[in-house]
Design a protein around this motif. Structure first.
Motif, PDB file in Angstrom:
ATOM      1  N   GLU A   1     -55.268  15.897   6.845  1.00 40.19           N
ATOM      2  CA  GLU A   1     -54.387  16.828   7.560  1.00 40.19           C
ATOM      3  C   GLU A   1     -53.789  16.178   8.804  1.00 40.19           C
ATOM      4  N   ASN A   2     -54.521  15.282   9.437  1.00 35.74           N
ATOM      5  CA  ASN A   2     -54.008  14.577  10.615  1.00 35.74           C
ATOM      6  C   ASN A   2     -52.914  13.572  10.270  1.00 35.74           C
ATOM      7  N   HIS A   3     -52.777  13.223   8.998  1.00 29.37           N
ATOM      8  CA  HIS A   3     -51.792  12.226   8.586  1.00 29.37           C
ATOM      9  C   HIS A   3     -50.666  12.816   7.736  1.00 29.37           C
ATOM     10  N   ILE A   4     -50.482  14.128   7.763  1.00 27.68           N
ATOM     11  CA  ILE A   4     -49.388  14.750   7.005  1.00 27.68           C
ATOM     12  C   ILE A   4     -48.061  14.225   7.533  1.00 27.68           C
ATOM     13  N   GLY A   5     -47.175  13.845   6.618  1.00 31.69           N
ATOM     14  CA  GLY A   5     -45.873  13.309   6.981  1.00 31.69           C
ATOM     15  C   GLY A   5     -45.868  11.800   7.174  1.00 31.69           C
ATOM     16  N   GLU A   6     -47.016  11.156   7.025  1.00 30.52           N
ATOM     17  CA  GLU A   6     -47.103   9.710   7.212  1.00 30.52           C
ATOM     18  C   GLU A   6     -47.126   8.996   5.869  1.00 30.52           C
ATOM     19  N   LYS A   7     -46.738   7.722   5.888  1.00 30.05           N
ATOM     20  CA  LYS A   7     -46.745   6.911   4.680  1.00 30.05           C
ATOM     21  C   LYS A   7     -48.168   6.517   4.325  1.00 30.05           C
ATOM     22  N   VAL A   8     -48.414   6.452   3.020  1.00 31.61           N
ATOM     23  CA  VAL A   8     -49.742   6.125   2.518  1.00 31.61           C
ATOM     24  C   VAL A   8     -49.591   5.296   1.241  1.00 31.61           C
ATOM     25  N   THR A   9     -50.535   4.401   1.025  1.00 35.79           N
ATOM     26  CA  THR A   9     -50.628   3.676  -0.231  1.00 35.79           C
ATOM     27  C   THR A   9     -51.834   4.227  -0.982  1.00 35.79           C
ATOM     28  N   LEU A  10     -51.612   4.612  -2.232  1.00 39.50           N
ATOM     29  CA  LEU A  10     -52.658   5.195  -3.061  1.00 39.50           C
ATOM     30  C   LEU A  10     -53.112   4.185  -4.102  1.00 39.50           C
ATOM     31  N   LYS A  11     -54.406   4.054  -4.256  1.00 42.36           N
ATOM     32  CA  LYS A  11     -54.974   3.291  -5.363  1.00 42.36           C
ATOM     33  C   LYS A  11     -55.792   4.284  -6.167  1.00 42.36           C
ATOM     34  N   ALA A  12     -55.345   4.578  -7.385  1.00 44.23           N
ATOM     35  CA  ALA A  12     -56.020   5.578  -8.205  1.00 44.23           C
ATOM     36  C   ALA A  12     -56.545   4.947  -9.484  1.00 44.23           C
ATOM     37  N   ASN A  13     -57.686   5.426  -9.912  1.00 43.22           N
ATOM     38  CA  ASN A  13     -58.273   4.971 -11.157  1.00 43.22           C
ATOM     39  C   ASN A  13     -57.512   5.634 -12.299  1.00 43.22           C
ATOM     40  N   GLY A  14     -56.839   4.836 -13.126  1.00 46.33           N
ATOM     41  CA  GLY A  14     -56.050   5.365 -14.225  1.00 46.33           C
ATOM     42  C   GLY A  14     -56.810   5.428 -15.532  1.00 46.33           C
ATOM     43  N   GLY A  15     -58.081   5.075 -15.524  1.00 42.15           N
ATOM     44  CA  GLY A  15     -58.867   5.087 -16.747  1.00 42.15           C
ATOM     45  C   GLY A  15     -58.694   3.790 -17.522  1.00 42.15           C
ATOM     46  N   ARG A  16     -59.680   3.456 -18.316  1.00 40.97           N
ATOM     47  CA  ARG A  16     -59.658   2.241 -19.142  1.00 40.97           C
ATOM     48  C   ARG A  16     -59.283   0.996 -18.350  1.00 40.97           C
ATOM     49  N   LYS A  17     -59.920   0.842 -17.232  1.00 38.98           N
ATOM     50  CA  LYS A  17     -59.756  -0.330 -16.368  1.00 38.98           C
ATOM     51  C   LYS A  17     -58.348  -0.489 -15.800  1.00 38.98           C
ATOM     52  N   LYS A  18     -57.612   0.614 -15.689  1.00 40.64           N
ATOM     53  CA  LYS A  18     -56.280   0.593 -15.086  1.00 40.64           C
ATOM     54  C   LYS A  18     -56.371   1.114 -13.661  1.00 40.64           C
ATOM     55  N   ILE A  19     -55.755   0.406 -12.751  1.00 44.29           N
ATOM     56  CA  ILE A  19     -55.658   0.849 -11.365  1.00 44.29           C
ATOM     57  C   ILE A  19     -54.182   1.091 -11.082  1.00 44.29           C
ATOM     58  N   LEU A  20     -53.843   2.302 -10.699  1.00 46.10           N
ATOM     59  CA  LEU A  20     -52.464   2.657 -10.383  1.00 46.10           C
ATOM     60  C   LEU A  20     -52.272   2.565  -8.870  1.00 46.10           C
ATOM     61  N   VAL A  21     -51.269   1.812  -8.439  1.00 48.32           N
ATOM     62  CA  VAL A  21     -50.976   1.664  -7.016  1.00 48.32           C
ATOM     63  C   VAL A  21     -49.591   2.240  -6.765  1.00 48.32           C
ATOM     64  N   ASN A  22     -49.513   3.206  -5.853  1.00 46.52           N
ATOM     65  CA  ASN A  22     -48.252   3.856  -5.510  1.00 46.52           C
ATOM     66  C   ASN A  22     -48.142   4.022  -4.004  1.00 46.52           C
ATOM     67  N   ASN A  23     -46.906   4.035  -3.529  1.00 44.14           N
ATOM     68  CA  ASN A  23     -46.623   4.334  -2.128  1.00 44.14           C
ATOM     69  C   ASN A  23     -46.000   5.716  -2.060  1.00 44.14           C
ATOM     70  N   GLY A  24     -46.294   6.433  -0.981  1.00 43.09           N
ATOM     71  CA  GLY A  24     -45.731   7.761  -0.828  1.00 43.09           C
ATOM     72  C   GLY A  24     -45.967   8.314   0.555  1.00 43.09           C
ATOM     73  N   ILE A  25     -45.686   9.591   0.689  1.00 38.46           N
ATOM     74  CA  ILE A  25     -45.849  10.303   1.951  1.00 38.46           C
ATOM     75  C   ILE A  25     -46.700  11.539   1.675  1.00 38.46           C
ATOM     76  N   ILE A  26     -47.704  11.764   2.517  1.00 35.91           N
ATOM     77  CA  ILE A  26     -48.520  12.961   2.365  1.00 35.91           C
ATOM     78  C   ILE A  26     -47.672  14.157   2.769  1.00 35.91           C
ATOM     79  N   GLU A  27     -47.431  15.023   1.809  1.00 34.70           N
ATOM     80  CA  GLU A  27     -46.516  16.138   2.014  1.00 34.70           C
ATOM     81  C   GLU A  27     -47.218  17.376   2.572  1.00 34.70           C
ATOM     82  N   SER A  28     -48.374  17.726   2.010  1.00 38.00           N
ATOM     83  CA  SER A  28     -49.086  18.911   2.480  1.00 38.00           C
ATOM     84  C   SER A  28     -50.557  18.825   2.090  1.00 38.00           C
ATOM     85  N   ALA A  29     -51.351  19.640   2.761  1.00 35.10           N
ATOM     86  CA  ALA A  29     -52.786  19.723   2.476  1.00 35.10           C
ATOM     87  C   ALA A  29     -53.146  21.193   2.280  1.00 35.10           C
TER      88      ALA A  29
END
Length: 78
Positions: free
Chosen positions: A15-43
């Motif tokens: 909540e303290n970082h709403i509106g800020e840029k963030v890099t996400l590393k998510a487990n996509g399953g089957r040894k896949k790591i998804l990396v995305n950039n975005g902005i935290i929109e709401s909590a």
């Protein structure tokens, strides 16, 4: 993200970082790591929303327990 241990403290931290840029590393399953950039929109009480910076604008939602279990890792821009 730092050594944040509880869902309540993870929620406050996001909540303290709403509106800020963030890099996400998510487990996509089957040894896949998804990396995305975005902005935290709401909590919300159990999830947070991130708007991705891709060619096709879209939003994704994650729960705070995803962060707690390291299924999703957040790296905030400095």
């Amino acid at each position: 993200m730092e050594n944040v241990k509880t869902i309540a403290s993870i929620k406050r931290h996001i909540e303290n970082h709403i509106g800020e840029k963030v890099t996400l590393k998510a487990n996509g399953g089957r040894k896949k790591i998804l990396v995305n950039n975005g902005i935290i929109e709401s909590a919300h009480p159990s999830i947070f929303v991130v708007r991705l910076d891709n060619d096709i604008p879209r939003t994704v939602t994650y729960s705070y327990s995803d962060v707690l279990t390291n299924t999703v890792q957040l790296y905030f821009a400095m």
